[in-house]
Motif scaffolding. Structure first.
Motif, PDB file in Angstrom:
ATOM      1  N   VAL A  31       0.596  -0.984  -0.123  1.00 18.35           N
ATOM      2  CA  VAL A  31       0.178   0.155   0.052  1.00 18.35           C
ATOM      3  C   VAL A  31       0.885   1.210   0.031  1.00 18.35           C
ATOM      4  CG1 VAL A  31      -1.358  -1.022   1.108  1.00 18.35           C
ATOM      5  CG2 VAL A  31       0.038   0.403   2.435  1.00 18.35           C
ATOM      6  N   VAL A  32       2.111   1.040   0.450  1.00 11.53           N
ATOM      7  CA  VAL A  32       2.827   2.269   0.414  1.00 11.53           C
ATOM      8  C   VAL A  32       3.105   2.808  -1.249  1.00 11.53           C
ATOM      9  CG1 VAL A  32       4.760   3.073   0.789  1.00 11.53           C
ATOM     10  CG2 VAL A  32       4.740   1.718   2.200  1.00 11.53           C
ATOM     11  N   CYS A  33       3.107   3.899  -1.158  1.00 13.20           N
ATOM     12  CA  CYS A  33       3.566   4.539  -2.242  1.00 13.20           C
ATOM     13  C   CYS A  33       4.226   4.379  -3.167  1.00 13.20           C
ATOM     14  CB  CYS A  33       3.572   6.476  -2.287  1.00 13.20           C
ATOM     15  SG  CYS A  33       4.491   7.122  -1.357  1.00 13.20           S
ATOM     16  N   ARG A  34       4.231   4.996  -4.608  1.00 13.95           N
ATOM     17  CA  ARG A  34       5.511   4.539  -5.793  1.00 13.95           C
ATOM     18  C   ARG A  34       6.489   6.336  -5.685  1.00 13.95           C
ATOM     19  NH1 ARG A  34       3.463   0.808  -4.139  1.00 13.95           N
ATOM     20  NH2 ARG A  34       3.403  -0.941  -6.195  1.00 13.95           N
ATOM     21  N   GLY A  35       5.973   6.566  -4.978  1.00 18.80           N
ATOM     22  CA  GLY A  35       7.058   7.935  -4.927  1.00 18.80           C
ATOM     23  C   GLY A  35       6.608   9.518  -4.588  1.00 18.80           C
ATOM     24  N   TYR A  36       6.723  10.421  -4.871  1.00 22.44           N
ATOM     25  CA  TYR A  36       6.604  11.701  -5.117  1.00 22.44           C
ATOM     26  C   TYR A  36       7.366  12.330  -6.523  1.00 22.44           C
ATOM     27  CZ  TYR A  36       6.740  11.492  -0.135  1.00 22.44           C
ATOM     28  OH  TYR A  36       6.226  11.156   1.229  1.00 22.44           O
ATOM     29  N   LEU A  37       5.952  12.477  -7.030  1.00 27.51           N
ATOM     30  CA  LEU A  37       5.711  13.660  -7.605  1.00 27.51           C
ATOM     31  C   LEU A  37       7.183  14.871  -7.912  1.00 27.51           C
ATOM     32  CD1 LEU A  37       4.418  14.069 -10.515  1.00 27.51           C
ATOM     33  CD2 LEU A  37       3.791  15.934  -9.757  1.00 27.51           C
ATOM     34  N   ASP A  38       8.478  15.162  -9.202  1.00 24.26           N
ATOM     35  CA  ASP A  38       9.208  14.774  -9.416  1.00 24.26           C
ATOM     36  C   ASP A  38       9.963  15.150  -8.443  1.00 24.26           C
ATOM     37  OD1 ASP A  38       8.187  14.843 -11.683  1.00 24.26           O
ATOM     38  OD2 ASP A  38       6.979  17.108 -11.761  1.00 24.26           O
ATOM     39  N   GLU A  39      10.293  14.303  -7.766  1.00 21.53           N
ATOM     40  CA  GLU A  39      11.172  14.696  -6.378  1.00 21.53           C
ATOM     41  C   GLU A  39      12.301  12.679  -5.970  1.00 21.53           C
ATOM     42  OE1 GLU A  39       9.625  16.644  -2.326  1.00 21.53           O
ATOM     43  OE2 GLU A  39       8.134  17.807  -3.688  1.00 21.53           O
ATOM     44  N   PRO A  40      12.710  13.723  -5.428  1.00 20.16           N
ATOM     45  CA  PRO A  40      13.694  12.104  -4.845  1.00 20.16           C
ATOM     46  C   PRO A  40      12.921  11.141  -4.186  1.00 20.16           C
ATOM     47  CG  PRO A  40      15.431  13.711  -4.780  1.00 20.16           C
ATOM     48  CD  PRO A  40      13.677  14.209  -5.326  1.00 20.16           C
ATOM     49  N   ALA A  41      13.109   9.585  -4.241  1.00 21.03           N
ATOM     50  CA  ALA A  41      12.421   8.648  -4.125  1.00 21.03           C
ATOM     51  C   ALA A  41      12.511   8.880  -2.158  1.00 21.03           C
ATOM     52  CB  ALA A  41      13.370   7.126  -3.843  1.00 21.03           C
TER      53      ALA A  41
END
Length: 503
Positions: A359-369
């Protein structure tokens, strides 16, 4: 189930129970209410998808929408899921600054707004923002009408449940908001876990009093699709005005966050002894903010229902949830247990909670993982796991107040403050102090008619509760209402720090 897309779940539910009620649009008067069954939800969503397709929305198109909690909003979101568009929901209380940020950062080609809503013209705002963007923006006003067309024009529905097609936004209470990337898999898994945790049955009636644009919106929708039960939608939640709809439809499951529990409890206390506020209510459930243990006991004793509280965040919409059949001690003092598949790691030394799971997101939009070397997401929350596997959140990293070199947990002081009869809610913050490094400041909201609190009364109460003296507040501020966020009504502590930091 977790490999399915959201659209797959809708198709399956519509085929299984097409005539079962899905959504009930609540209103003050019964004659103003509307409802839609699962079969109608599927058919209408497909027609709306075709209408959007004729407007130019394609698989992968980025669409920002800012709509209240209405049947039309659910239809729009499902239609975008059918198209495979990338949708970025924004809560309706945001204005030019926040919506403009979202449009610029997503590069969206479409913005869907409700027109004039609750005294603000979202359509006019949309056109103002469009005029300042470098690329064309199509504005669609969709409050009680949606574009519809013949579904025969549609391409096949998306098959990849792992493609990031959802962009949710963190609250941005301490910095600029982050665009959180989710997939159908992350959201559908969270919804399935929530359905399992709440132990709902075929006779239950749910409710959505929170903004549907919150990440809990699709999660709760998944619960309805999996179980085939209906939910009451409230465009604007306010008590006592919303109570008639809860009673009329015999809602059995309500909640949202700690602030919602407290609002229901306050209304219960206006009634004569022995009369229940909501006779059909059997479960309050939610998360998103700390829950004082005393509040659990008050709710179960006075509202006559069970209370289960969980831990989640925009980046991971379902981490832990209380079990309705757990012991009162665990339900009062913990945030529940994680389902199988959710990994929780407590960082040695700091006590920070870190997460890994589907359920954890795949990261942030245009930001480092944001993930660590082992793939865990740092949350910024502090906590520990009990021997039985329950998670206890003890505060935020930024909520640890360092006073003369000693750590003070803001949440510990808040829970003790809540026990004072003249405190309706409290937020404890650290403020810059030349002598101490940080001083402890308590900001309280009082119940109606309560005598005004003094710092001496507050410290005497905390000493009586056994709090160490180095943790006692040195500053007290009383506000008519604590500032809260637009989604789950979390207290905005950064706003309090800015307001009282120079004192």
């Amino acid at each position: 189930m977790t490999g399915d897309t959201l659209w797959d779940l809708l198709v399956r539910r519509a085929a299984r129970t097409p005539d079962a009620p899905a959504l009930i649009q609540g209103a003050v008067s019964a004659r103003d209410e509307r409802r839609i069954a699962f079969g109608g939800l599927h058919r209408r969503a497909e027609r709306v998808a075709a209408g959007l397709y004729e407007l130019g929305v394609r698989p992968g198109s980025r669409v920002v929408w800012q709509l209240p909690t209405r049947i039309e909003t659910v239809l729009l979101s499902l239609a975008l899921a059918r198209l495979g568009a990338v949708q970025s929901p924004v809560v309706p209380l945001y204005r030019d600054h926040e919506v403009g940020q979202v449009l610029r950062r997503t590069g969206a080609a479409f913005l869907v707004v409700p027109g004039a809503w609750r005294g603000f013209d979202h359509g006019a705002m949309a056109h103002r923002l469009a005029a300042g963007l470098p690329d064309p923006l199509t504005v669609v006003e969709a409050y009680d009408t949606l574009p519809e067309a013949d579904p025969s024009v549609l391409p096949p529905p998306p098959a990849d449940a792992d493609e990031p097609r959802w962009i949710y936004w963190t609250s941005g209470t301490t910095a600029g908001p982050k665009g959180v990337l989710h997939t159908d898999r992350t959201l559908c898994t969270a919804g399935r876990w929530l359905a399992d945790a709440l132990r709902l049955g075929p006779s239950d009636v749910g409710s959505m009093a929170f903004p549907y644009a919150h990440v809990a919106g699709p999660d709760y929708t998944v619960v309805l699709l999996l179980l085939g039960i209906p939910a009451l939608l409230l465009e604007h939640f306010a008590l006592p005005g919303s109570l008639a709809a809860y009673r009329r439809h015999r809602v059995t499951v309500a909640g949202g966050s700690t602030a919602f529990y407290a609002l229901f409890l306050a209304e219960q206390r206006t009634l004569p002894p022995g009369r229940r506020l909501l006779p059909a209510l059997r479960l309050l459930a939610g998360g998103g903010a700390p829950k004082p243990p005393a509040l659990y006991h008050e709710v179960t004793a006075e509202l006559g229902c069970q209370l289960v509280h969980g831990y989640a965040m925009t980046e991971a919409p379902m981490v832990t949830m209380g079990d309705p059949y757990d012991s009162p001690e665990h339900l009062a003092t913990t945030d529940g247990r994680p389902p199988d598949g959710m990994e929780i790691r407590i960082t040695p030394g700091t006590g920070e909670v870190r997460l890994r799971g589907p359920v954890v997101c795949r990261g942030y939009l245009d930001e480092p993982a944001p993930f660590d070397a082992d793939g865990f997401l740092p949350t910024g929350d502090l906590g520990h796991l009990t021997p039985a596997g329950h998670l206890v959140i003890t505060g935020r990293l930024k909520d640890v107040i360092i006073r003369k070199g000693e750590n003070v947990s803001a949440r510990e002081v808040e829970e003790l403050l809540y026990r004072h009869p003249d405190v309706a809610d409290a937020a404890v913050i650290g403020l810059p102090d030349d002598e101490r490094g940080e001083r402890v400041c308590a900001v309280v909201e009082q119940p109606p008619g309560a005598p005004e609190l003094t710092l001496a009364a507050v410290t005497a109460h905390l000493v009586g509760q056994g709090l160490a003296r180095h943790k006692l507040p040195e500053q007290l501020e009383v506000l008519p209402a604590l500032p809260r966020g637009a989604t789950l009504r979390k207290v905005l502590k950064q706003e309090l720090r800015e307001r009282f930091g120079a004192g």
